[in-house]
Design an enzyme around this catalytic site. Structure first.
Site, short mmCIF file in Angstrom:
data_model
loop_
_atom_site.label_atom_id
_atom_site.label_comp_id
_atom_site.label_asym_id
_atom_site.label_seq_id
_atom_site.Cartn_x
_atom_site.Cartn_y
_atom_site.Cartn_z
N LYS A 158 37.60 45.40 57.80
CA LYS A 158 38.28 46.54 57.18
C LYS A 158 38.34 47.74 58.12
O LYS A 158 39.22 48.59 57.99
CB LYS A 158 37.63 46.90 55.86
CG LYS A 158 37.84 45.79 54.82
CD LYS A 158 37.69 46.25 53.40
CE LYS A 158 38.15 45.17 52.43
NZ LYS A 158 37.32 43.94 52.47
C1 LIG Z 1 37.78 42.68 52.02
C2 LIG Z 1 37.18 41.45 52.61
C3 LIG Z 1 37.80 40.17 52.50
C4 LIG Z 1 39.06 39.96 51.70
O1 LIG Z 1 40.18 40.55 52.29
P1 LIG Z 1 41.50 40.80 51.42
O2 LIG Z 1 42.37 41.62 52.29
O3 LIG Z 1 41.06 41.53 50.17
O4 LIG Z 1 42.09 39.47 51.08
C5 LIG Z 1 37.21 39.09 53.15
N1 LIG Z 1 36.05 39.23 53.82
C6 LIG Z 1 35.42 40.42 53.95
C7 LIG Z 1 34.14 40.49 54.69
C8 LIG Z 1 35.96 41.57 53.35
O5 LIG Z 1 35.31 42.75 53.47
#
Ligand SMILES: *Cc1c(COP(=O)(O)O)cnc(C)c1O
Length: 481
Positions: free
Chosen positions: A124
């Site tokens: 993120k």
């Molecule tokens: C947010 C997240 C996901 C999922 O990603 P999306 O964009 O919501 O599909 C997967 N793995 C981790 C570690 C995350 O923080």
């Protein structure tokens, strides 16, 4: 570039106008009116560019109302080796999202695309850090300010705080459930001492935190007066920032025009893999987008059967890959918009149906018959699969992966095609999920040096009751607005 709502009843907007926006006024999501096309020649000319400059090339097609030199500066200041320095042996920090080859599996080169080397050890950061820079620029330009109100059970909150810390014109009020996060997550968020970051530990559970954000945001006068905004996963700029690493990953994995690769994507709200879909629509040679879910398999069910069924709260599992624990996938509407031929009336109708019945059944429809033209395949993974995959990847390749990445690799292995490189997106580093690593490997995960002893740092957090009126007062007192 103009942006339209997936539901067709909102005015078209520019990138800058939707930068700070969430949902469109008609309840839809913003999408570009067309996908800019990147030719094979363009792509070849990007070989050797830094990550920041690939991100600039991608972003500049979508954010054409931000001056070119400004965008160039923002991407170069964001994607630096210093900021994405939590690399492990074999990875090159200068690549920002390095490619870590694992090995050959039945004729398919399998590698990890390391997206989690940023400040909070999760992918993120890739989008959120750029969002921080874009917000700061846009607020300064407009002489405005923004108070971000969010709720987190761990990962999103820390990514937002690390992206917004110290930025002019921005404050963050982040609600988290008191005593419910891991010691590491608490330390990560609460040790920030920037005055513009306010951590509020709510006496309640995560759902209480979310309900408070909703209650505060639904008071439109208050929201406007206090300049309240969010950074949730439907924000268009977040999605588009993620498109860049699909291009960069492709450039790292190939050496000539037209070569296809596949990506395996641990998925929850469909933001990450939606960015892959957009990259593919822009002309990036992607064979498959492998949607990997955990036990919360809304998306896997849809891609296998054509039935999209929102899960009730009681049906939503708390798993050992918690960042994928969702009951519905908030960015899924963006893909449905393309799948339904950008027919906004149909999208609006379909979401009325989902709101009313919780179910959308496309199984008998001609659109669903064509779904593989979009490259999507899917699968699900369980706790036992994660543990087995973490152990097996460690034993075979000497690489320790986190549980979300393990879900991705588990499902990727069901969709290998000989000769087509499979890039498994690494969405977090194992240091964040010590418990399952101990279960799988009998030892603690390694911690990047910058996180040694983080639990011993002084922490700043205020415990507050689960009462949105009190939280409204607290925010107003801090903003002075
Ligand atoms: C947010 C997240 C996901 C999922 O990603 P999306 O964009 O919501 O599909 C997967 N793995 C981790 C570690 C995350 O923080």
């Amino acid at each position: 570039m103009r942006y339209q709502s997936t539901r067709g009843h909102a005015e078209q907007r520019t990138f800058s106008e939707i930068l700070l926006a969430g949902l469109a006024p008609d309840g839809g999501l913003y999408m570009p009116v067309e996908y800019p096309q990147i030719s094979a020649d363009d792509l070849e000319s990007w070989r050797g560019l830094s990550y920041a400059d690939v991100a600039f090339e991608v972003l500049s097609r979508f954010a054409d109302d931000i001056p070119t030199e400004t965008l160039r500066t923002l991407t170069r200041e964001t994607y630096t080796a210093e900021r994405y320095s939590n690399v492990r042996a074999g990875e090159n920090a200068a690549d920002i999202t390095p490619l870590l080859p694992l090995g050959d599996e039945n004729g398919t080169p399998l590698s990890i695309l390391a997206l989690s080397n940023g400040p909070t050890l999760a992918f993120k950061d890739m989008a959120m850090q750029l969002l921080g820079a874009l917000f700061e620029y846009a607020l300064a330009r407009d002489g405005s300010e923004l108070n971000i109100l969010g709720a987190t059970s761990g990962d999103t909150g820390s990514a937002a705080e690390y992206a917004m810390r110290g930025r002019r014109g921005i404050r963050v009020f982040m609600l988290s459930p008191n005593g419910k996060m891991s010691a590491f997550q608490r330390a990560q968020m609460f040790s920030l001492d920037d005055p513009n970051i306010v951590n509020l530990a709510v006496e309640g559970v995560f759902d209480d935190c979310q309900a408070i954000v909703k209650a505060v945001s639904s008071d439109l006068d208050y929201k406007a007066h206090q300049k309240i905004g969010t950074v949730n996963s439907i924000n268009w700029a977040r999605v588009v920032a993620q498109v860049a690493y699909y291009f960069h990953g492709w450039l790292l994995a190939t050496d000539g025009p037209g070569q296809k690769v596949s990506f395996a994507v641990p998925s929850g709200n469909f933001g990450n893999v939606c960015a892959g879909h957009i990259a593919r629509m822009m002309g990036l040679p992607i064979e498959n987008l492998v949607v990997a879910t955990n036990e919360n398999d809304v998306l896997d069910e849809f891609f296998r059967t054509g039935v999209y069924r929102v899960r009730a709260a009681a049906e939503t599992h708390h798993t050992s890959s918690p960042s994928m624990d969702i009951s519905k996938a908030s960015n899924f509407e963006r893909f449905l918009f393309d799948l339904l031929g950008r027919d906004t009336e149909r999208v609006a109708e379909v979401f009325r149906e989902i709101d009313e019945t919780g179910v959308l059944d496309l199984s008998g429809m001609p659109e669903f018959a064509r779904i593989h033209e979009f490259g999507f395949v899917s699968g699900r993974s369980t706790h036992a699969d994660r543990v087995a995959t973490i152990r097996e990847v460690s034993e075979t390749y000497g690489v320790v992966i986190d549980p979300h990445t393990a879900d991705g690799i588990h499902v990727a292995r069901q969709h290998l095609s000989p000769g087509i490189p499979m890039l498994a997106l690494e969405t977090a580093l194992p240091a964040k999920f010590a418990e399952i690593i101990r279960e799988a490997l009998g030892r603690d995960p390694e911690r990047p040096a910058s996180f040694e002893g983080i639990e011993d740092l002084p922490q700043r957090v205020e415990v507050v009751p689960a009462d949105y009126m009190q939280i409204k007062e607290l925010i107003a007192a801090r903003t002075g607005l």
